[in-house]
Design a protein around this motif. Structure first.
Motif, mmCIF file in Angstrom:
data_model
loop_
_atom_site.group_PDB
_atom_site.id
_atom_site.type_symbol
_atom_site.label_atom_id
_atom_site.label_comp_id
_atom_site.label_asym_id
_atom_site.label_seq_id
_atom_site.Cartn_x
_atom_site.Cartn_y
_atom_site.Cartn_z
ATOM 1 N N LEU A 50 0.809 -1.225 0.000
ATOM 2 C CA LEU A 50 0.000 0.000 0.000
ATOM 3 C C LEU A 50 0.844 1.277 0.000
ATOM 4 N N PRO A 51 1.870 1.387 0.852
ATOM 5 C CA PRO A 51 2.608 2.662 0.872
ATOM 6 C C PRO A 51 3.405 2.938 -0.403
ATOM 7 N N PHE A 52 3.868 1.886 -1.072
ATOM 8 C CA PHE A 52 4.750 2.126 -2.214
ATOM 9 C C PHE A 52 4.158 1.678 -3.541
ATOM 10 N N LEU A 53 2.871 1.316 -3.571
ATOM 11 C CA LEU A 53 2.272 0.868 -4.823
ATOM 12 C C LEU A 53 2.378 1.922 -5.928
ATOM 13 N N PRO A 54 2.053 3.199 -5.671
ATOM 14 C CA PRO A 54 2.236 4.198 -6.746
ATOM 15 C C PRO A 54 3.685 4.333 -7.198
ATOM 16 N N GLN A 63 2.784 7.044 -15.756
ATOM 17 C CA GLN A 63 3.097 8.455 -15.533
ATOM 18 C C GLN A 63 1.821 9.251 -15.296
ATOM 19 N N GLY A 64 1.924 10.274 -14.437
ATOM 20 C CA GLY A 64 0.786 11.159 -14.189
ATOM 21 C C GLY A 64 -0.005 10.747 -12.968
ATOM 22 N N HIS A 65 -0.476 11.733 -12.200
ATOM 23 C CA HIS A 65 -1.201 11.438 -10.958
ATOM 24 C C HIS A 65 -2.490 10.676 -11.227
ATOM 25 N N ALA A 66 -3.233 11.070 -12.249
ATOM 26 C CA ALA A 66 -4.498 10.397 -12.538
ATOM 27 C C ALA A 66 -4.267 8.936 -12.917
ATOM 28 N N ALA A 67 -3.273 8.697 -13.768
ATOM 29 C CA ALA A 67 -2.984 7.320 -14.185
ATOM 30 C C ALA A 67 -2.494 6.482 -13.012
ATOM 31 N N LEU A 68 -1.653 7.071 -12.164
ATOM 32 C CA LEU A 68 -1.169 6.335 -10.989
ATOM 33 C C LEU A 68 -2.315 5.972 -10.067
ATOM 34 N N ALA A 69 -3.258 6.899 -9.851
ATOM 35 C CA ALA A 69 -4.392 6.621 -8.978
ATOM 36 C C ALA A 69 -5.263 5.505 -9.557
ATOM 37 N N TRP A 71 -4.428 3.092 -11.780
ATOM 38 C CA TRP A 71 -3.738 1.808 -11.771
ATOM 39 C C TRP A 71 -3.593 1.272 -10.347
ATOM 40 N N SER A 72 -3.370 2.158 -9.385
ATOM 41 C CA SER A 72 -3.265 1.711 -7.991
ATOM 42 C C SER A 72 -4.574 1.095 -7.528
ATOM 43 N N GLY A 73 -5.695 1.764 -7.832
ATOM 44 C CA GLY A 73 -6.990 1.216 -7.449
ATOM 45 C C GLY A 73 -7.275 -0.108 -8.126
ATOM 46 N N LEU A 74 -6.928 -0.199 -9.414
ATOM 47 C CA LEU A 74 -7.155 -1.431 -10.157
ATOM 48 C C LEU A 74 -6.318 -2.577 -9.599
ATOM 49 N N ALA A 75 -5.038 -2.305 -9.334
ATOM 50 C CA ALA A 75 -4.156 -3.354 -8.819
ATOM 51 C C ALA A 75 -4.579 -3.817 -7.437
ATOM 52 N N VAL A 119 9.219 -9.315 -9.999
ATOM 53 C CA VAL A 119 9.971 -9.326 -11.262
ATOM 54 C C VAL A 119 9.116 -8.850 -12.431
ATOM 55 N N VAL A 120 7.933 -8.261 -12.169
ATOM 56 C CA VAL A 120 7.084 -7.809 -13.280
ATOM 57 C C VAL A 120 7.776 -6.674 -14.030
ATOM 58 N N ALA A 121 7.381 -6.538 -15.314
ATOM 59 C CA ALA A 121 8.009 -5.521 -16.167
ATOM 60 C C ALA A 121 7.071 -4.380 -16.523
ATOM 61 N N ASN A 122 5.760 -4.553 -16.285
ATOM 62 C CA ASN A 122 4.821 -3.479 -16.603
ATOM 63 C C ASN A 122 3.595 -3.580 -15.695
ATOM 64 N N ALA A 123 2.730 -2.570 -15.791
ATOM 65 C CA ALA A 123 1.577 -2.490 -14.892
ATOM 66 C C ALA A 123 0.576 -3.607 -15.154
ATOM 67 N N TRP A 124 0.411 -4.012 -16.415
ATOM 68 C CA TRP A 124 -0.538 -5.073 -16.711
ATOM 69 C C TRP A 124 -0.120 -6.383 -16.049
#
Length: 428
Positions: A50-54, A63-69, A71-75, A119-124
């Motif tokens: 939780l503290p370091f997910l973004p 990139q970007g606050h909206a995208a980080l929020a 993706w964080s919620g989705l993950a 070891v993941v390489a991307n958000a998906w």
């Protein structure tokens, strides 16, 4: 503590006990402590990000606050979604192949998945592995099933309360671990370490847990096919009432979580440490839960599970009202602590009522549905809280949540009366 577990079990559960042969459970305490460690470690692992997910998502190219929020919620939500869908399946598999085997599966699957997240390489890939973690995991809910079915009935409430405290302690400690370890060893190494700790829980589950399986009567040649899960339950009303109560509980609890930070920002002067106080308020509720759960479970073993459920729901409803009208942060923190203590007895008691109302052969499947109903509340609660808070106001969320708690108390009280009527009818 009564030693006769037949008639008292009926009175405590508020429902007639199914005609199971009550086996001896010589290893129930050791099973409890292993499950306690496993639930604690998986609780830490699931919340430490939780503290370091973004920050991790940023490393993965978001990139970007909206995208980080987003993706964080989705993950974060992915795990709860897949876990809720998979819970009934794993419950029925536990009835068929054994509860210990399901814990072995969950702990090994969680250990591997947690290490792979490092070891993941991307958000998906991160979201996909969070989905997999929900599908293959479920150690805490599986532990609830095993402890509920492998513990003497007169000690079920205390055992489940203790187990609940361990999981809540993991949820409380997880963000603290997630905030302190990455600066020391790195984000990816933190996931490797979490996977290693869960692997230790896997080894303990394999070699220390001893499950007493119920003896099934042999099936005669030409006998009718086995009845469905629900058809084997003598009285489905208390079970359905507890499923609804669990849904209302988690929905009401989670509806407040999304607006806590925004609500605290309104109580502080501009530029105040909003996130620090928000974390403190959330931790206060978890701490109250940890301290109260074993005590309320022990009380429920003595006075009855339905009574504790109704009392806890009404107490939480009352405590929510002043939260809507606090004037400083410390008032909110104190009330969240008291509310966490009030809610501590609910899930263990709900589990106990269900366990005492169904045959042992289908307990895992029914408790799997109970877990799914609670996950449904965890998904719907934040949506409801955000909708009410955004369109009506923050105070309205607390008032609406209080009303849901009262509704849950009404459902539980009605279930208790129906079960008592059935018990009296059987006793005539």
């Amino acid at each position: 503590m009564p030693t006769d577990t037949a008639a008292p079990a009926i009175a405590r559960s508020g429902a007639p006990s199914p005609s199971d042969t009550a086996p001896d459970f010589p290893h129930w305490q050791r099973n409890l402590y292993v499950c306690l460690f496993g639930s604690f470690s998986t609780g830490v692992a699931m919340t430490l990000l939780l503290p370091f997910l973004p920050l991790y998502l940023e490393q993965l190219g978001v990139q970007g606050h909206a995208a980080l929020a987003q993706w964080s919620g989705l993950a974060f939500a992915a795990t709860f979604l897949s876990a809720g869908l998979a819970a009934p399946l794993w419950g029925r598999m536990a009835d068929r192949y054994g509860r210990k085997l399901m814990l072995i599966r969950a702990s090994l699957g969680m250990a591997i998945t947690m290490a792979l997240i490092g070891v993941v390489a991307n958000a998906w890939q991160l979201v996909a592995l969070r989905l997999v973690a929900g599908l293959v995991g479920g150690y805490a809910s599986g532990s609830m099933v095993l402890v509920a079915t492998q513990t003497p009935k007169e000690r079920t409430g205390w055992a489940l309360g203790t187990l609940s405290s361990g999981f809540m302690a993991g949820n409380l400690l997880g963000p603290l671990v997630g905030g302190s370890l990455p600066p020391l060893i790195g984000i990816r190494a933190t996931f490797f370490l979490a996977g290693g700790v869960i692997f230790i829980a896997f080894l303990a589950t394999c070699f220390l847990i001893r499950e007493t399986r119920p003896v099934r009567a042999p099936v005669a040649a030409g006998a009718a096919p086995a009845r469905s899960l629900w058809a084997q339950i003598p009285d489905r009303r208390p079970v359905l009432a507890m499923l609804l109560t669990g849904l209302l509980l988690t929905l009401a609890h989670m509806s407040v979580e999304p607006i806590i930070t925004v609500y605290i920002a309104q109580l502080l002067p501009p530029g105040g440490p909003v996130t620090w106080y928000a974390g403190l308020a959330m931790s206060a509720g978890a701490l109250g839960n940890i301290l109260a759960a074993p005590r309320l479970g022990k009380l429920a073993d003595r006075v009855g599970y339905h009574r504790v459920i109704v009392a806890c729901l009404l107490t939480a409803a009352v405590l929510l009202l002043p939260q809507a009208f606090v004037t400083n942060v410390w008032q909110l923190v104190g009330l969240r602590f008291l509310m966490g203590a009030a809610l501590a007895g609910l899930l263990p008691c709900i589990t106990s009522v269900i366990r005492h109302s169904v045959p042992a052969a289908v307990a895992g499947g029914v408790l799997g549905y109970a877990t799914s109903s609670q996950y449904a509340g965890q998904v719907a609660g934040p949506l409801l809280g955000g909708l009410v808070g955004g369109h009506i106001g923050m105070r309205a969320v607390f008032l609406a949540t209080s009303a849901l708690m009262v509704l849950g108390a009404v459902v539980a009280a009605r279930s208790a009366r129906q079960s008592a009527a059935v018990t009296n009818e059987i006793g005539r």
